[in-house]
Design an enzyme around this catalytic site. Sequence first.
Site, short mmCIF file in Angstrom:
data_model
loop_
_atom_site.label_atom_id
_atom_site.label_comp_id
_atom_site.label_asym_id
_atom_site.label_seq_id
_atom_site.Cartn_x
_atom_site.Cartn_y
_atom_site.Cartn_z
N ARG A 1 0.72 -1.37 0.38
CA ARG A 1 -0.12 0.28 -0.12
C ARG A 1 0.92 1.52 -0.05
O ARG A 1 0.30 2.37 0.26
CB ARG A 1 -0.82 0.68 1.47
CG ARG A 1 -2.24 -1.43 1.33
CD ARG A 1 -2.33 -1.08 0.65
NE ARG A 1 -4.08 -2.93 0.45
CZ ARG A 1 -4.20 -3.13 -0.80
NH1 ARG A 1 -3.93 -3.05 -1.67
NH2 ARG A 1 -5.42 -3.48 -0.67
N HIS B 1 -7.38 -3.77 4.48
CA HIS B 1 -8.52 -2.96 4.16
C HIS B 1 -8.07 -3.15 5.46
O HIS B 1 -8.83 -3.36 6.09
CB HIS B 1 -9.38 -3.03 3.45
CG HIS B 1 -9.17 -3.15 1.71
ND1 HIS B 1 -8.59 -2.42 1.27
CD2 HIS B 1 -8.68 -4.63 1.30
CE1 HIS B 1 -8.45 -2.55 -0.13
NE2 HIS B 1 -8.72 -4.35 -0.81
N HIS C 1 -3.10 -16.26 -8.51
CA HIS C 1 -4.16 -15.86 -7.98
C HIS C 1 -5.38 -17.55 -8.45
O HIS C 1 -6.40 -16.57 -8.76
CB HIS C 1 -4.27 -15.54 -6.67
CG HIS C 1 -4.89 -14.08 -7.81
ND1 HIS C 1 -5.59 -13.86 -8.69
CD2 HIS C 1 -4.53 -13.03 -7.28
CE1 HIS C 1 -5.58 -12.64 -9.12
NE2 HIS C 1 -5.37 -11.77 -7.79
N ASP D 1 -0.96 -12.61 -2.05
CA ASP D 1 -1.88 -11.88 -1.87
C ASP D 1 -2.38 -10.86 -1.49
O ASP D 1 -3.58 -10.39 -1.08
CB ASP D 1 -3.02 -12.01 -3.24
CG ASP D 1 -3.60 -10.65 -4.16
OD1 ASP D 1 -3.29 -10.16 -4.17
OD2 ASP D 1 -5.25 -11.34 -4.22
O1 DOR Z 1 -8.71 -9.12 -3.17
C1 DOR Z 1 -7.58 -8.86 -4.21
N1 DOR Z 1 -7.52 -6.83 -3.53
N2 DOR Z 1 -7.51 -8.35 -5.14
C2 DOR Z 1 -6.81 -8.02 -5.80
O2 DOR Z 1 -6.13 -8.21 -6.91
C3 DOR Z 1 -5.82 -6.71 -5.33
C4 DOR Z 1 -6.01 -6.57 -3.97
C5 DOR Z 1 -6.52 -4.88 -3.39
O3 DOR Z 1 -5.13 -4.70 -4.07
O4 DOR Z 1 -6.80 -5.27 -3.05
#
Ligand code: DOR
Length: 448
Positions: free
Chosen positions: A66, A315, A238, A311
Amino acid sequence: MANDGLLITNARLVNEGRIFDADLRIGGGRIDEIGGGLTPRSGEPVLDANGRYLLPGCIDDQVHFREPGLTHKGDIASESAAAVAGGITSFMDMPNVRPPTTDREALAAKYALARGRARANYAFYLGATNDNLDELRAVTPAECCGIKCFMGASTGNMLVDDPEVLERLFSDAPVLLVTHCEDSPTIRANEAAARERYGDDVPLSEHPRIRSAEACYKSSSLAVELARRHDTRLHVLHLTTAREMELFTPGPVTGKRITAEVCVHHLYFDASDYARLGTRIKCNPAIKTAADREALLEAVRDGRIDVIATDHAPHTLAEKAGNYFEAPAGLPLVQHALQCVLEHVHDGRLSLELVVERMSHQVAELFGIRDRGYLREGYWADLVLVDMQQGEPASDAGELARCGWTPFDGLEFRSRIATTWVNGVIAWQDGQLTGAVPGQRLACNAAR
Ligand code: DOR
């Protein structure tokens, strides 16, 4: 370097398809010696591994830390702390940040940002868009670990959907091309149908029907077709469905032009978990059925899947509190990724040797990472000591990623990460970060 010079005794080393009892000496940040009955040199500290497993540190080829621009969700310092706590000693970060990493200047700026702040080693992808082909053509393997192409829209609006651009990208990419494969028109149609039926209150259990197996196959089969036609070096990220497994070939990564990755959450959760975990496990591509998960595990075993990654996509819980359409996709994973995969070892479904192959050896091979990914004399001492006898609970309270929650909250893992070394320096020990920040830029050679 602080902490440098150490003899690890009584370890069970897991390396190159074998598990064997040995001692391992660290010196100058590297693995100095591996052998039986090594004795400490004068003044050399000793760590008795007490029969626990010593693995090469995990190399995670897909994270979203991020930075820059989205640091309320996480940054290189916070997320790399969570990574070392989870036994991940190197990470490769995605370009969907703000501003996006879509030119070589932004790439250089991101490396400058990371210097001295990463607890694990790092490399960064350059992002593809519908209009940056000139930048992509100019990039060299020394500058990035690959080019990332979103062939389906996800977080960050970096979709490449112009067929002409895709043709040229696959024909001209001078480095490894990695793709997110989901067909956006299919997803948009499924979303519209769900909205018609449920309004804004679409239940989370619809996610795998909206981001459907068909949407995945349509896009991943297109990527594989383009790569075959243009002889592109392609790594499909993924993967989530049984059907997509027919696109890949079993066997070791060496010599393959088309390789495949699966992520820990797609190997662990299935569609029945939406009822309990809701938006916490909303991610793109979606977690699919239990039968899909079984097919992914089988493909990990036979080598159609080359790499297991995370991955990691944090958030905040406030962001995740929105409805189906509002809640962003992605979940924090690095801190418990290895523990999560080790659950399959405890269940006798994957071997420890295979886990090391998919999370360390083959990632190093695939990206041409110099002197890492194996327990070999002369290689960097990126190591993780794993206790398979003693487990530990995962909890939101114990989460080190900035978002402060984990999809595994309340779960009892059957293993724990006792110690993590990065470049010979202890970064994590006995449930604590040591404060060391030893991450270095990875020397990759992900050439075309
Ligand atoms: O679930 C996901 N989150 N898939 C993605 O391709 C991007 C990622 C994100 O950057 O939040």
